[in-house]
Design a protein around this motif. Structure first.
Motif, PDB file in Angstrom:
ATOM      1  N   PRO A  81       0.794  -1.220  -0.029  1.00  0.00           N
ATOM      2  CA  PRO A  81      -0.084  -0.004   0.180  1.00  0.00           C
ATOM      3  C   PRO A  81       0.819   1.183  -0.001  1.00  0.00           C
ATOM      4  O   PRO A  81       1.964   1.120   0.227  1.00  0.00           O
ATOM      5  CB  PRO A  81      -0.734  -0.178   1.366  1.00  0.00           C
ATOM      6  N   VAL A  82       0.327   2.260  -0.103  1.00  0.00           N
ATOM      7  CA  VAL A  82       0.859   3.507  -0.118  1.00  0.00           C
ATOM      8  C   VAL A  82       0.129   4.079   1.342  1.00  0.00           C
ATOM      9  O   VAL A  82      -1.030   3.835   1.480  1.00  0.00           O
ATOM     10  CB  VAL A  82       0.582   4.769  -1.001  1.00  0.00           C
ATOM     11  N   VAL A  83       0.716   4.489   2.206  1.00  0.00           N
ATOM     12  CA  VAL A  83       0.466   4.812   3.497  1.00  0.00           C
ATOM     13  C   VAL A  83       0.568   6.265   3.957  1.00  0.00           C
ATOM     14  O   VAL A  83       1.619   6.720   3.717  1.00  0.00           O
ATOM     15  CB  VAL A  83       1.300   3.898   4.851  1.00  0.00           C
ATOM     16  N   THR A  84      -0.540   6.924   4.404  1.00  0.00           N
ATOM     17  CA  THR A  84      -0.408   8.424   4.699  1.00  0.00           C
ATOM     18  C   THR A  84      -0.759   8.496   6.243  1.00  0.00           C
ATOM     19  O   THR A  84      -1.282   7.653   6.826  1.00  0.00           O
ATOM     20  CB  THR A  84      -1.269   9.122   3.837  1.00  0.00           C
ATOM     21  N   ALA A  85      -0.368   9.603   6.891  1.00  0.00           N
ATOM     22  CA  ALA A  85      -0.661  10.032   8.079  1.00  0.00           C
ATOM     23  C   ALA A  85      -0.875  11.352   8.277  1.00  0.00           C
ATOM     24  O   ALA A  85      -0.158  12.032   7.527  1.00  0.00           O
ATOM     25  CB  ALA A  85       0.600   9.370   9.223  1.00  0.00           C
ATOM     26  N   ALA A  86      -1.660  11.741   9.325  1.00  0.00           N
ATOM     27  CA  ALA A  86      -1.663  13.260   9.494  1.00  0.00           C
ATOM     28  C   ALA A  86      -1.558  13.194  11.225  1.00  0.00           C
ATOM     29  O   ALA A  86      -2.073  12.387  11.954  1.00  0.00           O
ATOM     30  CB  ALA A  86      -3.255  13.504   9.410  1.00  0.00           C
ATOM     31  N   VAL A  87      -1.008  14.519  11.392  1.00  0.00           N
ATOM     32  CA  VAL A  87      -0.647  14.551  12.975  1.00  0.00           C
ATOM     33  C   VAL A  87      -0.715  16.030  13.208  1.00  0.00           C
ATOM     34  O   VAL A  87      -0.299  17.162  12.469  1.00  0.00           O
ATOM     35  CB  VAL A  87       0.922  14.290  13.154  1.00  0.00           C
ATOM     36  N   ILE A  88      -1.391  16.252  14.532  1.00  0.00           N
ATOM     37  CA  ILE A  88      -1.473  17.417  14.976  1.00  0.00           C
ATOM     38  C   ILE A  88      -0.588  17.665  16.523  1.00  0.00           C
ATOM     39  O   ILE A  88      -0.943  16.567  17.276  1.00  0.00           O
ATOM     40  CB  ILE A  88      -2.947  17.912  15.548  1.00  0.00           C
ATOM     41  N   LEU A  89       0.417  18.177  16.462  1.00  0.00           N
ATOM     42  CA  LEU A  89       1.172  18.416  17.775  1.00  0.00           C
ATOM     43  C   LEU A  89       0.748  19.666  18.605  1.00  0.00           C
ATOM     44  O   LEU A  89       0.372  20.590  18.219  1.00  0.00           O
ATOM     45  CB  LEU A  89       2.567  18.515  17.234  1.00  0.00           C
ATOM     46  N   PRO A  90       1.220  19.424  19.876  1.00  0.00           N
ATOM     47  CA  PRO A  90       0.871  20.564  20.835  1.00  0.00           C
ATOM     48  C   PRO A  90       2.029  21.781  20.753  1.00  0.00           C
ATOM     49  O   PRO A  90       2.981  21.724  19.511  1.00  0.00           O
ATOM     50  CB  PRO A  90       1.143  19.926  22.143  1.00  0.00           C
ATOM     51  N   GLU A  91       1.819  22.977  20.981  1.00  0.00           N
ATOM     52  CA  GLU A  91       2.746  24.037  20.956  1.00  0.00           C
ATOM     53  C   GLU A  91       4.025  23.810  21.445  1.00  0.00           C
ATOM     54  O   GLU A  91       5.133  23.974  20.932  1.00  0.00           O
ATOM     55  CB  GLU A  91       2.265  25.210  21.673  1.00  0.00           C
ATOM     56  N   ASN A  92       4.084  23.001  22.654  1.00  0.00           N
ATOM     57  CA  ASN A  92       5.505  22.694  23.438  1.00  0.00           C
ATOM     58  C   ASN A  92       5.913  21.144  22.850  1.00  0.00           C
ATOM     59  O   ASN A  92       5.124  20.355  23.355  1.00  0.00           O
ATOM     60  CB  ASN A  92       5.148  22.631  24.881  1.00  0.00           C
ATOM     61  N   CYS A  93       6.877  21.134  21.884  1.00  0.00           N
ATOM     62  CA  CYS A  93       7.150  19.590  21.349  1.00  0.00           C
ATOM     63  C   CYS A  93       8.575  19.428  21.888  1.00  0.00           C
ATOM     64  O   CYS A  93       9.247  18.752  20.904  1.00  0.00           O
ATOM     65  CB  CYS A  93       6.998  19.484  20.116  1.00  0.00           C
ATOM     66  N   GLN A  94       9.003  19.955  22.900  1.00  0.00           N
ATOM     67  CA  GLN A  94      10.353  19.609  23.142  1.00  0.00           C
ATOM     68  C   GLN A  94      10.825  18.196  23.158  1.00  0.00           C
ATOM     69  O   GLN A  94      12.116  17.686  22.895  1.00  0.00           O
ATOM     70  CB  GLN A  94      10.685  20.317  24.446  1.00  0.00           C
ATOM     71  N   ALA A  95      10.044  17.297  23.695  1.00  0.00           N
ATOM     72  CA  ALA A  95      10.221  15.855  23.522  1.00  0.00           C
ATOM     73  C   ALA A  95      10.567  15.285  22.329  1.00  0.00           C
ATOM     74  O   ALA A  95      11.296  14.217  22.210  1.00  0.00           O
ATOM     75  CB  ALA A  95       8.964  15.094  24.070  1.00  0.00           C
ATOM     76  N   LEU A  96      10.036  16.163  21.114  1.00  0.00           N
ATOM     77  CA  LEU A  96      10.366  15.562  19.848  1.00  0.00           C
ATOM     78  C   LEU A  96      11.773  16.255  19.158  1.00  0.00           C
ATOM     79  O   LEU A  96      11.815  16.142  17.812  1.00  0.00           O
ATOM     80  CB  LEU A  96       9.195  15.941  18.954  1.00  0.00           C
ATOM     81  N   LEU A  97      12.676  16.715  20.036  1.00  0.00           N
ATOM     82  CA  LEU A  97      13.882  17.182  19.752  1.00  0.00           C
ATOM     83  C   LEU A  97      14.584  16.131  18.879  1.00  0.00           C
ATOM     84  O   LEU A  97      14.922  14.965  19.136  1.00  0.00           O
ATOM     85  CB  LEU A  97      14.652  17.427  20.638  1.00  0.00           C
ATOM     86  N   GLY A  98      15.032  16.415  17.723  1.00  0.00           N
ATOM     87  CA  GLY A  98      15.556  15.499  16.832  1.00  0.00           C
ATOM     88  C   GLY A  98      14.932  14.709  15.791  1.00  0.00           C
ATOM     89  O   GLY A  98      15.129  14.163  14.635  1.00  0.00           O
ATOM     90  N   LEU A  99      13.478  14.964  15.713  1.00  0.00           N
ATOM     91  CA  LEU A  99      12.464  14.671  14.872  1.00  0.00           C
ATOM     92  C   LEU A  99      12.929  15.191  13.526  1.00  0.00           C
ATOM     93  O   LEU A  99      12.875  16.563  13.354  1.00  0.00           O
ATOM     94  CB  LEU A  99      11.003  15.102  15.168  1.00  0.00           C
ATOM     95  N   ASN A 100      12.899  14.359  12.491  1.00  0.00           N
ATOM     96  CA  ASN A 100      13.247  14.765  11.149  1.00  0.00           C
ATOM     97  C   ASN A 100      12.767  13.908  10.048  1.00  0.00           C
ATOM     98  O   ASN A 100      11.958  13.093  10.566  1.00  0.00           O
ATOM     99  CB  ASN A 100      14.965  14.645  10.999  1.00  0.00           C
ATOM    100  N   ASP A 101      12.950  14.106   8.622  1.00  0.00           N
ATOM    101  CA  ASP A 101      12.580  13.335   7.700  1.00  0.00           C
ATOM    102  C   ASP A 101      12.676  11.938   7.901  1.00  0.00           C
ATOM    103  O   ASP A 101      13.983  11.637   8.408  1.00  0.00           O
ATOM    104  CB  ASP A 101      12.992  13.915   6.479  1.00  0.00           C
ATOM    105  N   SER A 102      11.924  11.031   7.964  1.00  0.00           N
ATOM    106  CA  SER A 102      11.964   9.572   8.355  1.00  0.00           C
ATOM    107  C   SER A 102      13.179   8.883   7.723  1.00  0.00           C
ATOM    108  O   SER A 102      13.760   8.132   8.004  1.00  0.00           O
ATOM    109  CB  SER A 102      10.715   8.912   7.725  1.00  0.00           C
ATOM    110  N   LYS A 103      13.385   9.723   6.272  1.00  0.00           N
ATOM    111  CA  LYS A 103      14.335   8.897   5.536  1.00  0.00           C
ATOM    112  C   LYS A 103      15.798   9.530   6.131  1.00  0.00           C
ATOM    113  O   LYS A 103      16.876   8.728   5.718  1.00  0.00           O
ATOM    114  CB  LYS A 103      14.221   9.303   4.008  1.00  0.00           C
ATOM    115  N   GLN A 104      16.082  10.313   6.938  1.00  0.00           N
ATOM    116  CA  GLN A 104      17.369  10.787   7.539  1.00  0.00           C
ATOM    117  C   GLN A 104      17.584  10.037   8.797  1.00  0.00           C
ATOM    118  O   GLN A 104      18.490  10.329   9.446  1.00  0.00           O
ATOM    119  CB  GLN A 104      17.153  12.327   7.819  1.00  0.00           C
ATOM    120  N   LEU A 105      16.634   9.204   9.205  1.00  0.00           N
ATOM    121  CA  LEU A 105      16.860   8.554  10.551  1.00  0.00           C
ATOM    122  C   LEU A 105      16.984   6.864  10.416  1.00  0.00           C
ATOM    123  O   LEU A 105      16.450   6.536   9.349  1.00  0.00           O
ATOM    124  CB  LEU A 105      15.696   8.895  11.478  1.00  0.00           C
TER     125      LEU A 105
END
Length: 251
Positions: A81-105
């Motif tokens: 399949p082709v898989v898609t995702a939608a995400v709404i994040l809170p204003e304070n997202c310090q926990a996601l420090l380092g989050l990048n394009d999935s292909k870069q990780l």
């Protein structure tokens, strides 16, 4: 006097420069200076990550408070399949420090980030568009409709939608962002969820069809995959509108 090992351990545990480090800068022992340079390098990398993170948050904030990022994984493969995702994040997202394009990780980093996104997101949704729908609609249209479905499945209605290089059939304000996962934290989060969900799916498919090696190439047209196709023919999970499968079906 502290040993080199004790100083190295202390520097590895430190998260910022502190007054006690002044003595270390004057310590002429080669091992201490090596540990100090490694600490400085780590601090520089951390500062760069923070700057990139803050820039992504600021980018999203330009479009409103409840911004949904949407992305896809698997437009190019010959199977799955082709898989898609939608995400709404809170204003304070310090926990996601380092989050990048999935292909870069790395795979491990993606799975760790997936857990963090799911934990901290205000809302998220993942949609799978089957190979049959891809063949019926074409890959571009199938991806657009899947993205729209993932947005509609969000439990919170977003004020604005940021889509990675795609204009969607939705009744919401939206912006198509080229290389969006490098600019938007919400799109990067969606990229992680889509990629990890698809990889998990293809690994399960590999157990059902072990001769194709789906766990290694995720359905992309690698030499291994093309050789398996030539030998065994396509499965129901292969995209018959994609070459060389299209020609195989005619033959």
């Amino acid at each position: 006097m502290q040993t080199i090992k004790e100083i190295t351990t202390a520097l590895k545990a430190a998260t910022q420069q502190e007054p006690w480090m002044e003595a270390i800068q004057q310590d002429e022992r080669a091992g201490v200076q090596k540990a100090w340079q490694q600490f400085l390098k780590r601090m520089d990398k951390q500062q760069q990550l923070q700057q990139e993170h803050d820039a992504k948050i600021a980018f999203d904030a330009n479009f409103g408070q409840l911004v949904a990022g949407v992305d896809e994984a698997g437009r190019g493969p010959l199977a799955g399949p082709v898989v898609t995702a939608a995400v709404i994040l809170p204003e304070n997202c310090q926990a996601l420090l380092g989050l990048n394009d999935s292909k870069q990780l790395s795979k491990e980093a993606r799975n760790r980030m997936r857990a963090l996104v799911m934990e901290h997101a205000l809302s998220y949704a993942i949609h799978f568009q089957s190979a049959q729908m891809i063949d019926t609609l074409n890959i571009y249209e199938a991806t657009k409709q899947s993205m729209a479905s993932s947005i509609e499945a969000l439990k919170i209605k977003p004020d604005f939608v940021l889509a990675d290089a795609m204009t969607l059939p939705i009744d919401l304000p939206q912006q198509s962002i080229i290389k969006g996962d490098a600019q938007s934290l919400a799109i990067a989060a969606a990229s992680i969820l889509a990629k990890t969900a698809r990889d998990d799916y293809m690994e399960k498919l590999a157990q059902e069809f072990p001769q194709y090696g789906f766990e290694q190439h995720a359905g992309y047209g690698t030499k291994q995959h093309l050789e398996a196709l030539a030998k065994h023919g396509p499965t129901i999970h292969h995209r018959t509108s994609f070459e060389p499968i299209k020609s195989m079906m005619k033959g």
